[in-house]
Design an enzyme around this catalytic site. Structure first.
Site, mmCIF file in Angstrom:
data_model
loop_
_atom_site.group_PDB
_atom_site.id
_atom_site.type_symbol
_atom_site.label_atom_id
_atom_site.label_comp_id
_atom_site.label_asym_id
_atom_site.label_seq_id
_atom_site.Cartn_x
_atom_site.Cartn_y
_atom_site.Cartn_z
ATOM 1 C CD GLN A 126 -2.686 1.238 2.556
ATOM 2 O OE1 GLN A 126 -2.293 0.685 3.579
ATOM 3 N NE2 GLN A 126 -3.847 1.857 2.493
ATOM 4 C CE1 TYR A 128 -4.137 4.230 -1.074
ATOM 5 C CE2 TYR A 128 -5.462 4.730 0.842
ATOM 6 C CZ TYR A 128 -5.369 4.300 -0.461
ATOM 7 O OH TYR A 128 -6.505 3.948 -1.139
ATOM 8 C CB SER A 129 1.530 6.953 5.075
ATOM 9 O OG SER A 129 0.325 6.639 5.732
ATOM 10 C CD GLU A 244 -6.037 0.865 6.154
ATOM 11 O OE1 GLU A 244 -4.849 0.646 6.437
ATOM 12 O OE2 GLU A 244 -6.454 1.970 5.778
#
Length: 399
Positions: A126, A128-129, A244
């Site tokens: 993932q 994202y951050s 999530e």
């Protein structure tokens, strides 16, 4: 709300329990029950076992190769797997990106990516951050500039869980800087073997290499890897985060860990202490309350009513419960829980023998408690910190 499962649902549970008992490798189950380190091979072996049955995507509809189970059946499957000691399925592929591809991807993308997710052969990460863009994902700065038939991606992602194993990564990237932040984000799938992708480890408080930084330096990504429409990625991101945060509650793992806590308390002789048992009882009440909240959502979904929008509440309570049971395990172990021994996370570790007698009286069940406790300090931060989640819940309820 119907609190009792039907006879048909209990039959389904029994079938799942029997299949898991027959197919879950004992060595993996032992590691899970002892909170020992799981390697990529452990996680992927279980994923592939599920994949052969068509259950790695247990929440998928039949038209995409899933079992087509309803909400209650999915819950029972997750519960039986957790109680048996199955590893928590790495969610980035089957739980997160797959629903986005199903909902917003085109048929070619669905044919290309979904089979590898279901089989467990392709590991997804993932993206994202970013530094400065954690709970506030709308501020992501990783750029993707369209150049003909590809995008050129530059930027950095951080806290990428198990990214060192990733084959592919789904990323939020900024494709327009001239509009408000949420309106300029796109959802892009990137092959992590592409030139210009660099993965660097972040070693956590417990000494584990669980998360990473991922750097993109002029990475060429085919435009066909864009999911949906350009600059509509924020919509897709919110769709994914709902999956999530519900998954993060992980009430089934909490029920398993509650039983582990009781075993440790009995083995350490503190279970008969009424004050300590009161703390276990309070934890059990919270877990039952969390389960009831989950079942309310499932009941609404199963009856065709609009599902309750409680993802934030589930995340808050689930993460706090995870921290609480690791704290109580530490208290049960007392001084024998405090030594941090990195080797204790491996199966086959021989307890105080590995310390040359410096840990007399320390039982094997105490060996991993410090690592377990330290690791769970993260739960109230990831997936949107609990402070941010409380603000969202307040805005939802109070306007």
């Amino acid at each position: 709300m119907q609190l009792a499962f039907t006879a048909e649902q209990e039959t389904f549970r029994a079938e799942i329990r029997a299949w898991v008992a027959e197919n879950l490798p004992q060595d993996i189950s032992d590691k899970v029950h002892r909170a020992q380190r799981l390697h990529k091979e452990d996680l992927q072996r279980w994923a592939r076992i599920l994949g052969k049955k068509g259950w790695h995507g247990w929440a998928w509809p039949e038209r995409f190769g899933g079992p087509g189970w309803n909400a209650i059946q999915r819950h029972l499957f997750e519960e039986e797997c957790a109680l048996a000691g199955a590893p928590r399925v790495v969610p980035f592929g089957p739980v997160m990106v797959a629903p986005v591809i199903m909902a917003f991807g085109n048929p070619e993308q669905q044919r290309r990516f979904l089979p590898g997710i279901m089989s467990g052969d392709v590991w997804w990460s993932q993206g994202y951050s970013e530094p400065g863009s954690g709970s506030d994902l709308a501020s992501v700065k990783t750029r993707a500039e369209r150049q003909g038939d590809h995008y050129l991606v530059n930027g950095q992602k951080t806290w990428t869980t198990l990214g060192q194993y990733g084959d592919w990564i789904f990323c939020l990237v900024r494709t327009d800087t001239q509009v408000k932040p949420q309106a300029g984000i796109s959802f892009l799938l990137i092959d992590m073997k592409s030139p210009g992708v660099t993965v660097r480890p972040i070693i956590m408080l417990d000494g584990e290499h669980e998360v990473n930084e991922v750097f993109f330096d002029n990475v060429r990504v085919p435009a066909e890897n864009l999911i949906g429409e350009e600059n509509k990625g924020w919509t897709y991101a919110k769709y994914l985060l709902a999956h999530e945060r519900t998954n993060i509650a992980d009430v089934n793992r909490a029920k398993r860990e509650l039983e582990r806590l009781k075993r440790i308390a009995r083995q350490e002789g503190v279970y008969e202490d009424s004050r300590f048992r009161d703390q276990i009882a309070l934890l059990e009440v919270d877990i039952v309350a969390l389960e009831m909240m989950v079942l309310r959502v499932l009941s609404a979904e199963s009856s065709g009513k609009q599902s309750l929008d409680v993802a934030g509440l589930l995340k808050i309570r689930g993460s706090e419960i995870q921290q609480r049971y690791t704290e109580l395990m530490m208290l049960a172990g007392g001084p024998f829980a405090t030594p941090y021994v990195h080797e204790a996370m491996e199966a086959g570790w021989q307890g105080d023998q590995a310390l040359g007698g410096l840990w007399p009286g320390g039982a094997a069940h105490c060996a991993s408690l410090t690592s377990h406790y330290l690791n769970h300090r993260k739960t109230t931060i990831y997936g949107g910190s609990n402070e941010v989640q409380r603000n969202i819940v307040a805005q939802t309820l109070l306007g």
